[in-house]
Design a protein around this motif. Structure first.
Motif, mmCIF file in Angstrom:
data_model
loop_
_atom_site.group_PDB
_atom_site.id
_atom_site.type_symbol
_atom_site.label_atom_id
_atom_site.label_comp_id
_atom_site.label_asym_id
_atom_site.label_seq_id
_atom_site.Cartn_x
_atom_site.Cartn_y
_atom_site.Cartn_z
ATOM 1 N N GLY A 41 -60.471 37.907 -24.856
ATOM 2 C CA GLY A 41 -60.908 38.817 -23.797
ATOM 3 C C GLY A 41 -60.758 38.162 -22.426
ATOM 4 N N ARG A 42 -60.791 39.012 -21.393
ATOM 5 C CA ARG A 42 -60.573 38.508 -20.029
ATOM 6 C C ARG A 42 -61.773 37.716 -19.533
ATOM 7 N NH1 ARG A 42 -59.136 42.808 -17.823
ATOM 8 N NH2 ARG A 42 -56.930 42.432 -17.534
ATOM 9 N N GLY A 43 -61.509 36.561 -18.935
ATOM 10 C CA GLY A 43 -62.592 35.751 -18.381
ATOM 11 C C GLY A 43 -62.176 34.312 -18.239
ATOM 12 N N ARG A 86 -51.795 31.751 -19.040
ATOM 13 C CA ARG A 86 -50.747 31.390 -18.080
ATOM 14 C C ARG A 86 -51.268 31.225 -16.659
ATOM 15 N NH1 ARG A 86 -45.292 34.972 -17.692
ATOM 16 N NH2 ARG A 86 -46.633 36.317 -16.440
ATOM 17 N N GLU A 87 -52.074 32.172 -16.220
ATOM 18 C CA GLU A 87 -52.581 32.086 -14.846
ATOM 19 C C GLU A 87 -53.435 30.841 -14.632
ATOM 20 O OE1 GLU A 87 -50.709 34.774 -12.746
ATOM 21 O OE2 GLU A 87 -52.399 33.724 -11.851
ATOM 22 N N GLN A 88 -54.053 30.390 -15.711
ATOM 23 C CA GLN A 88 -54.960 29.236 -15.606
ATOM 24 C C GLN A 88 -54.259 27.908 -15.844
ATOM 25 O OE1 GLN A 88 -57.371 31.454 -18.536
ATOM 26 N NE2 GLN A 88 -59.148 30.762 -17.365
ATOM 27 N N ASN A 89 -52.962 27.951 -16.177
ATOM 28 C CA ASN A 89 -52.187 26.731 -16.441
ATOM 29 C C ASN A 89 -52.823 25.929 -17.576
ATOM 30 O OD1 ASN A 89 -51.711 26.092 -12.858
ATOM 31 N ND2 ASN A 89 -51.040 27.780 -14.114
ATOM 32 N N PHE A 110 -59.445 34.360 -21.576
ATOM 33 C CA PHE A 110 -58.124 34.133 -20.989
ATOM 34 C C PHE A 110 -57.939 34.897 -19.687
ATOM 35 C CE2 PHE A 110 -57.816 34.082 -25.602
ATOM 36 C CZ PHE A 110 -57.213 32.860 -25.832
ATOM 37 N N LEU A 111 -57.144 34.307 -18.822
ATOM 38 C CA LEU A 111 -56.501 35.048 -17.747
ATOM 39 C C LEU A 111 -55.014 34.965 -18.050
ATOM 40 C CD1 LEU A 111 -58.450 33.824 -14.562
ATOM 41 C CD2 LEU A 111 -58.821 35.897 -15.918
ATOM 42 N N ASN A 112 -54.465 36.081 -18.490
ATOM 43 C CA ASN A 112 -53.048 36.151 -18.855
ATOM 44 C C ASN A 112 -52.751 35.402 -20.166
ATOM 45 O OD1 ASN A 112 -49.906 35.628 -17.021
ATOM 46 N ND2 ASN A 112 -50.417 36.980 -18.683
ATOM 47 N N ALA A 113 -53.321 35.930 -21.253
ATOM 48 C CA ALA A 113 -53.057 35.383 -22.596
ATOM 49 C C ALA A 113 -51.636 35.758 -22.994
ATOM 50 C CB ALA A 113 -54.065 35.940 -23.597
ATOM 51 N N ALA A 142 -51.154 38.877 -28.954
ATOM 52 C CA ALA A 142 -51.779 38.497 -27.683
ATOM 53 C C ALA A 142 -51.553 39.629 -26.687
ATOM 54 C CB ALA A 142 -51.162 37.208 -27.159
ATOM 55 N N ASP A 143 -52.648 40.096 -26.100
ATOM 56 C CA ASP A 143 -52.586 41.213 -25.148
ATOM 57 C C ASP A 143 -52.602 40.641 -23.725
ATOM 58 O OD1 ASP A 143 -52.724 43.662 -23.909
ATOM 59 O OD2 ASP A 143 -54.855 43.967 -24.324
ATOM 60 N N GLY A 144 -51.536 39.949 -23.380
ATOM 61 C CA GLY A 144 -51.517 39.162 -22.148
ATOM 62 C C GLY A 144 -51.477 39.949 -20.856
ATOM 63 N N TYR A 145 -51.001 41.182 -20.914
ATOM 64 C CA TYR A 145 -50.975 42.008 -19.706
ATOM 65 C C TYR A 145 -52.049 43.103 -19.736
ATOM 66 C CZ TYR A 145 -46.399 39.914 -18.705
ATOM 67 O OH TYR A 145 -45.370 39.035 -18.445
ATOM 68 N N GLY A 146 -52.852 43.093 -20.786
ATOM 69 C CA GLY A 146 -53.892 44.098 -20.920
ATOM 70 C C GLY A 146 -55.274 43.468 -20.828
ATOM 71 N N ASN A 147 -56.098 43.754 -21.814
ATOM 72 C CA ASN A 147 -57.495 43.302 -21.761
ATOM 73 C C ASN A 147 -57.698 41.869 -22.269
ATOM 74 O OD1 ASN A 147 -58.135 45.711 -20.647
ATOM 75 N ND2 ASN A 147 -59.339 46.497 -22.368
ATOM 76 N N GLN A 148 -56.602 41.201 -22.598
ATOM 77 C CA GLN A 148 -56.636 39.753 -22.898
ATOM 78 C C GLN A 148 -57.285 39.398 -24.235
ATOM 79 O OE1 GLN A 148 -55.049 37.756 -20.557
ATOM 80 N NE2 GLN A 148 -54.626 39.722 -19.591
ATOM 81 N N PHE A 149 -57.301 40.356 -25.153
ATOM 82 C CA PHE A 149 -57.827 40.037 -26.477
ATOM 83 C C PHE A 149 -56.700 39.589 -27.407
ATOM 84 C CE2 PHE A 149 -61.123 42.849 -24.833
ATOM 85 C CZ PHE A 149 -62.246 42.120 -25.143
#
Lengths: 347, 275
Positions: free
Chosen positions: A196-198, A227-230, A204-207, A173-180
């Motif tokens: 991916g981010r979205g 995480r950001e999206q709860n 995801f936002l913050n996977a 999980a690329d949680g601090y990067g491009n979210q893929f």
């Protein structure tokens, strides 16, 4: 037994029955006010002394993740490059340390192959995933997935977590990067990329965290935190979005499955004006929140979970949890003033 | 009787050891009295009052009580006890604090209510907006809506360079004061206003400086809160030019030390006698 003896014994038993709760209550009230946190079936006492070490000899910076290895030892990952890995026994006694080359040490996952323990470490500053033996020998290094077409530079890849299947396949999980989410085979060859981010269902936002959920042996799925999206999102192993589980107010880090429950460290409460507003969250086998140590009691109204938030200032930024065979929890914290893990003893 | 005393003694001893886990566990567990309650959760429908607004306070800890003041003072257990939703119809500062016999009291949580300001005829942003956080453009700061703690809620303008705006009231007014609201969220690199410069014009062409008594206490730790600068004016004017400087160098204790900080502003409230 004659009548006299019967009456005498009856009187004593009655006195005991009357006295017992009074003294039991009095003792607990006057002598012991151990803090008990959590709700319903999952309540805990708190030990802040567990695992405390001499910071000049074995320092920590952020304590990002914590796992238990096959020998029952507690393995902590910190981004302090004097000793990225700190190994304790369950009493909190220091057993070993290693690792000086992981400045962005963030994710720690155990993989057992043919009875041997391996660790997957994600390092968001090195932009890499590193597989090591349990004593620190590097056996595989995975760079950012250049062939995926999702990344222009390695700086866009900041992996936060991995999960490993029994066949050796692993997901990053690329949680601090491009979210893929990148799926590899055991050799480290890329098989698939999704997410991916979205804000779409499959984005995801913050996977931040990922784990494989094998509670239903016939239908293993991936659990991934946004995480950001709860939100906790469920995906098939092939990367197809399945469903979402909302946890309003809770910035959940990574899912950790223990027996039939899912445990989370919650970095902070979304609506809090106080930044160090974290807590823990536990879901049952139906993915319903049943306990939130350090926070408000989980309440469902019309099948919707009410917003959760910190109720006592115990945790600062809890970042990961490890649960041992006695159901005790070890809590690693980010940005907590370089503190060591907290142990929660189940009551 | 002797037998009764012995039995009572045994019962008392037994009573003190009914919880087997207690008797074998180390006595190192954290005590409730060592822990502070979290701040009460305060929910408000809006803080700019046209007619009235509502506040609810909660904590989610059994037997905790919340007390509050409406004069900005620190609540004690002799202050008003929060029992139900409060209806607010006048500007003011509501401060809440939670108490519990087993825990340390919480810190305070404050909400400030503002009187709705005058409608502004023409608000022009002279400096350029950041593409990431343009809010809703020029209307953002004078739409009578306050932003929440979520800096992505669309009610905030976020910049990393000085923000300059010109306000044309289209006629002469007596402006009593100006309130400028901003956000602090140091984890997101959002810091307070560093400086404010104001010029006013009575005739639309020539401007004179308005002294602004503004100072900030330097932050020393991470914090998230809504804040506000109240600027007395008491001048007759037709136009106003305001320049707000962001924090140009994040302090040493922060991971962004030395870098310029984000400045997030939402509502500017222009107070006259009429509004």
């Amino acid at each position: 037994m004659n009548r006299r003896n019967f009456l005498h014994k009856s009187f004593c038993v009655s006195a005991g029955m009357l006295t017992l709760p009074m003294y039991a209550g009095a003792y607990r009230f006057d002598m012991s006010k151990d803090l008990i946190i959590g709700h319903n079936t999952h309540q805990y006492k708190v030990d802040l002394n567990w695992g405390n070490l001499n910071a000049s000899e074995v320092p920590v910076k952020d304590c990002h993740e914590i796992i238990q290895d096959s020998k029952g030892r507690i393995v902590l990952l910190t981004n302090h490059i004097k000793n990225n890995i700190i190994i304790y026994d369950k009493s909190g006694k220091l057993l070993d340390t290693w690792g000086t080359t992981y400045p962005g040490a963030h994710g720690l996952t155990l993989a057992v192959e043919n009875g041997e323990d391996f660790l997957f470490i994600t390092d968001y500053e090195r932009h890499q995933v590193i597989k090591t033996t349990i004593d620190g020998k590097v056996v595989l290094t995975v760079d950012y997935p250049t062939d995926s077409g999702k990344y222009k530079t390695k700086e866009e890849y900041k992996p936060t977590e991995t999960t490993v299947l029994e066949n050796g396949d692993f997901y990053v999980a690329d949680g601090y990067g491009n979210q893929f989410i990148s799926h590899y085979n055991h050799k480290g060859e890329l098989l698939n990329v999704f997410g991916g981010r979205g804000t779409g269902n499959d984005q995801f936002l913050n996977a931040h965290g990922i784990c494989v959920d094998q509670r239903d042996k016939e239908n293993p799925v991936l659990l991934i935190t946004a995480r950001e999206q709860n939100v906790l999102k469920r995906f098939s192993l092939a990367g197809e979005y399945l469903s979402s589980i909302e946890v309003p107010g809770a910035l959940i880090c990574r899912p950790v499955i223990h027996k039939e429950e899912i445990y989370f460290a919650v970095l902070k409460s979304k609506g809090s004006t106080h930044d160090a507003s974290g807590f823990l969250l536990i879901m049952n086998d139906k993915n319903e929140v049943v306990s939130c140590p350090g926070a408000t009691k989980p309440v469902y109204e019309n099948n919707q979970l009410s917003e959760l938030y910190q109720s006592i200032k115990l945790f600062q930024h809890p970042h990961d949890v490890c649960i041992d065979e006695d159901d005790n929890i070890y809590v690693a914290q980010w940005n907590s003033g370089q503190t060591y893990p907290i142990k929660l003893t189940r009551v | 009787m002797r037998m009764l005393i012995i039995i009572l003694g045994v019962v008392m001893l037994y009573s003190c050891n009914t919880d087997k886990k207690d008797s074998v566990e180390p006595k190192t567990f954290l005590q409730s009295k060592e822990i502070q309650l979290a701040n009460p959760k305060i929910e408000v429908d809006h803080v700019i009052i046209d007619s009235s607004s509502l506040i609810t306070a909660s904590l989610g800890v059994d037997n905790a009580n919340i007390f509050y003041t409406i004069d900005g003072g620190e609540p004690t257990q002799k202050s008003k006890k929060y029992k139900e939703t409060i209806v607010v119809s006048e500007p003011g500062k509501y401060t809440f604090k939670a108490f519990h016999e087993d825990f340390k009291p919480s810190e305070t949580e404050t909400v400030t209510f503002y009187k709705k300001g005058m409608d502004v005829a023409h608000f022009s942003i002279i400096s350029s907006l950041n593409e990431q956080y343009p809010g809703q453009g020029e209307n953002t700061l004078v739409n009578h809506k306050k932003g929440s703690l979520n800096f992505r809620d669309g009610q905030w303008i976020g910049v990393t360079e000085p923000f300059i705006a010109e306000i044309d009231f289209k006629q002469k007014i007596v402006l009593e004061s100006l309130d400028i609201s901003f956000l602090i969220n140091t984890n997101a690199w959002i810091f307070p206003i560093q400086n404010i410069t104001i010029k006013i014009s009575r005739d639309r062409d020539s401007f004179e400086s308005l002294p602004v008594d503004f100072s900030n206490t330097p932050l020393t730790q991470d914090i998230t809160r809504l804040d506000n600068v109240h600027i007395p004016v008491l001048k007759e004017l037709r136009k106003m030019r305001v320049e707000i400087a962001n924090t140009t160098s994040i302090p040493e204790w922060h991971q962004g030390k030395g870098n310029p900080a984000w400045l997030f502003m939402d509502e500017w409230i222009f107070n006259t006698k009429k509004n």
